[in-house]
Scaffold this motif. Structure first.
Motif, PDB file in Angstrom:
ATOM      1  N   VAL A 173      37.758  48.348  43.171  1.00  0.00           N
ATOM      2  CA  VAL A 173      38.090  49.049  44.420  1.00  0.00           C
ATOM      3  C   VAL A 173      36.978  48.900  45.449  1.00  0.00           C
ATOM      4  CG1 VAL A 173      38.495  51.335  45.442  1.00  0.00           C
ATOM      5  CG2 VAL A 173      39.671  50.690  43.334  1.00  0.00           C
ATOM      6  N   TYR A 174      35.714  49.029  45.016  1.00  0.00           N
ATOM      7  CA  TYR A 174      34.583  49.049  45.946  1.00  0.00           C
ATOM      8  C   TYR A 174      33.784  47.738  45.967  1.00  0.00           C
ATOM      9  CZ  TYR A 174      36.021  53.840  45.936  1.00  0.00           C
ATOM     10  OH  TYR A 174      36.790  54.973  46.030  1.00  0.00           O
ATOM     11  N   GLU A 175      34.339  46.699  45.345  1.00  0.00           N
ATOM     12  CA  GLU A 175      33.772  45.349  45.362  1.00  0.00           C
ATOM     13  C   GLU A 175      32.326  45.320  44.871  1.00  0.00           C
ATOM     14  OE1 GLU A 175      34.514  43.831  49.294  1.00  0.00           O
ATOM     15  OE2 GLU A 175      36.675  43.794  48.962  1.00  0.00           O
ATOM     16  N   LEU A 176      32.111  45.903  43.697  1.00  0.00           N
ATOM     17  CA  LEU A 176      30.799  45.905  43.053  1.00  0.00           C
ATOM     18  C   LEU A 176      30.792  44.917  41.891  1.00  0.00           C
ATOM     19  CD1 LEU A 176      30.158  49.758  43.002  1.00  0.00           C
ATOM     20  CD2 LEU A 176      29.051  48.066  44.471  1.00  0.00           C
ATOM     21  N   SER A 177      29.615  44.484  41.515  1.00  0.00           N
ATOM     22  CA  SER A 177      29.449  43.604  40.361  1.00  0.00           C
ATOM     23  C   SER A 177      29.136  44.453  39.137  1.00  0.00           C
ATOM     24  CB  SER A 177      28.293  42.638  40.595  1.00  0.00           C
ATOM     25  OG  SER A 177      28.570  41.799  41.679  1.00  0.00           O
ATOM     26  N   ILE A 178      29.748  44.104  38.020  1.00  0.00           N
ATOM     27  CA  ILE A 178      29.470  44.820  36.778  1.00  0.00           C
ATOM     28  C   ILE A 178      28.257  44.180  36.111  1.00  0.00           C
ATOM     29  CG2 ILE A 178      30.325  45.407  34.484  1.00  0.00           C
ATOM     30  CD1 ILE A 178      33.084  45.684  35.746  1.00  0.00           C
ATOM     31  N   LEU A 179      27.228  45.005  35.913  1.00  0.00           N
ATOM     32  CA  LEU A 179      26.005  44.528  35.272  1.00  0.00           C
ATOM     33  C   LEU A 179      26.069  44.680  33.758  1.00  0.00           C
ATOM     34  CD1 LEU A 179      23.383  46.054  37.731  1.00  0.00           C
ATOM     35  CD2 LEU A 179      24.399  43.764  37.757  1.00  0.00           C
ATOM     36  N   ARG A 180      26.801  45.694  33.301  1.00  0.00           N
ATOM     37  CA  ARG A 180      26.963  45.900  31.866  1.00  0.00           C
ATOM     38  C   ARG A 180      28.239  46.718  31.623  1.00  0.00           C
ATOM     39  NH1 ARG A 180      21.923  47.400  28.323  1.00  0.00           N
ATOM     40  NH2 ARG A 180      21.522  45.246  28.891  1.00  0.00           N
ATOM     41  N   ASN A 181      29.103  46.207  30.767  1.00  0.00           N
ATOM     42  CA  ASN A 181      30.305  46.935  30.343  1.00  0.00           C
ATOM     43  C   ASN A 181      29.979  47.817  29.142  1.00  0.00           C
ATOM     44  OD1 ASN A 181      32.745  46.427  31.856  1.00  0.00           O
ATOM     45  ND2 ASN A 181      32.495  44.278  31.284  1.00  0.00           N
ATOM     46  N   ASP A 182      30.820  48.789  28.905  1.00  0.00           N
ATOM     47  CA  ASP A 182      30.719  49.657  27.723  1.00  0.00           C
ATOM     48  C   ASP A 182      29.318  50.241  27.561  1.00  0.00           C
ATOM     49  OD1 ASP A 182      33.423  49.404  26.999  1.00  0.00           O
ATOM     50  OD2 ASP A 182      33.010  47.485  26.022  1.00  0.00           O
ATOM     51  N   ILE A 183      28.827  50.878  28.603  1.00  0.00           N
ATOM     52  CA  ILE A 183      27.489  51.452  28.574  1.00  0.00           C
ATOM     53  C   ILE A 183      27.480  52.842  27.928  1.00  0.00           C
ATOM     54  CG2 ILE A 183      27.576  52.480  30.891  1.00  0.00           C
ATOM     55  CD1 ILE A 183      24.613  51.316  31.138  1.00  0.00           C
ATOM     56  N   GLN A 184      28.644  53.382  27.611  1.00  0.00           N
ATOM     57  CA  GLN A 184      28.708  54.684  26.954  1.00  0.00           C
ATOM     58  C   GLN A 184      28.036  54.605  25.587  1.00  0.00           C
ATOM     59  OE1 GLN A 184      31.501  52.884  27.732  1.00  0.00           O
ATOM     60  NE2 GLN A 184      32.397  52.362  25.754  1.00  0.00           N
ATOM     61  N   ASP A 185      27.456  55.741  25.159  1.00  0.00           N
ATOM     62  CA  ASP A 185      26.714  55.774  23.894  1.00  0.00           C
ATOM     63  C   ASP A 185      27.630  55.694  22.677  1.00  0.00           C
ATOM     64  OD1 ASP A 185      24.261  55.946  25.219  1.00  0.00           O
ATOM     65  OD2 ASP A 185      24.274  58.124  25.211  1.00  0.00           O
TER      66      ASP A 185
END
Length: 190
Positions: A165-177
């Protein structure tokens, strides 16, 4: 996942309140679980519940519990005190992504913004990265603020949809603990 709150397919389209900005987990839940309703964003849980009470919307979808952090406050307390009918509930998987403006690199990030509940779900990962956590009103609202600032040292923790939606780059997926990170949403009606 089957839509909740609809009996026999005869329900007319309506409006369903959620707290957050477009791209938030509650927004995703409204789209997935109430596909016949128009999702309507509110800045706070109080405002979403007030909209339901006033009749501006026909229902509200509110997160009340998370498998990693427990109760989602103040939402859980507001639901308990609201005196509204809980029509149904559903547990949804929550996958968090670390996102930043295009061109940002993980090593250059200094701060990360998100809703306190989301920050609590990835506290270990953020500490390991040495990032300073800053609370925001919403996951997708944090993504929007990071996108608007275009500061390559700022990141947000939010759903993947918020990056789109906000045109950002994902640096890391699944960052939840926790790999089994889930949130319980309740569907309220007046």
């Amino acid at each position: 996942m089957e839509p909740i709150g609809r009996a026999g397919g005869d329900q007319a389209p309506g409006r369903c309140a959620y707290q957050g900005a477009p791209g938030a987990f509650s927004h995703e839940a409204c789209i997935d679980l109430r596909p016949w309703d128009q999702p309507v964003a509110y800045d706070s849980f109080e405002a979403a519940i007030a909209a339901l009470r006033s009749g501006d919307v026909g229902c509200a979808l509110i997160p009340v519990e998370n498998s990693t952090i427990g109760r989602v406050e103040p939402a859980a307390s507001l639901v308990e005190a609201a005196g509204l009918t809980v029509v149904s509930e559903v547990w949804r998987p929550i996958r968090l992504a670390l996102m930043a403006p295009p061109g940002a690199r993980l090593g250059g990030i200094r701060t990360v913004e998100s809703h306190p509940a989301a920050l609590g779900q990835c506290v270990g990962a953020l500490a390991a990265l040495g990032l300073e956590a800053i609370e925001a009103f919403d996951t997708a609202g944090a993504a929007r603020a990071v996108a608007e600032a275009r500061d390559l040292t700022r990141a947000a923790v939010a759903p993947v949809r918020a990056a789109e939606v906000y045109e950002l780059s994902i640096l890391r997926n699944d960052i939840q603990d926790s790999a089994d990170n889930r949130t319980r949403f309740v569907l309220l009606s007046a």
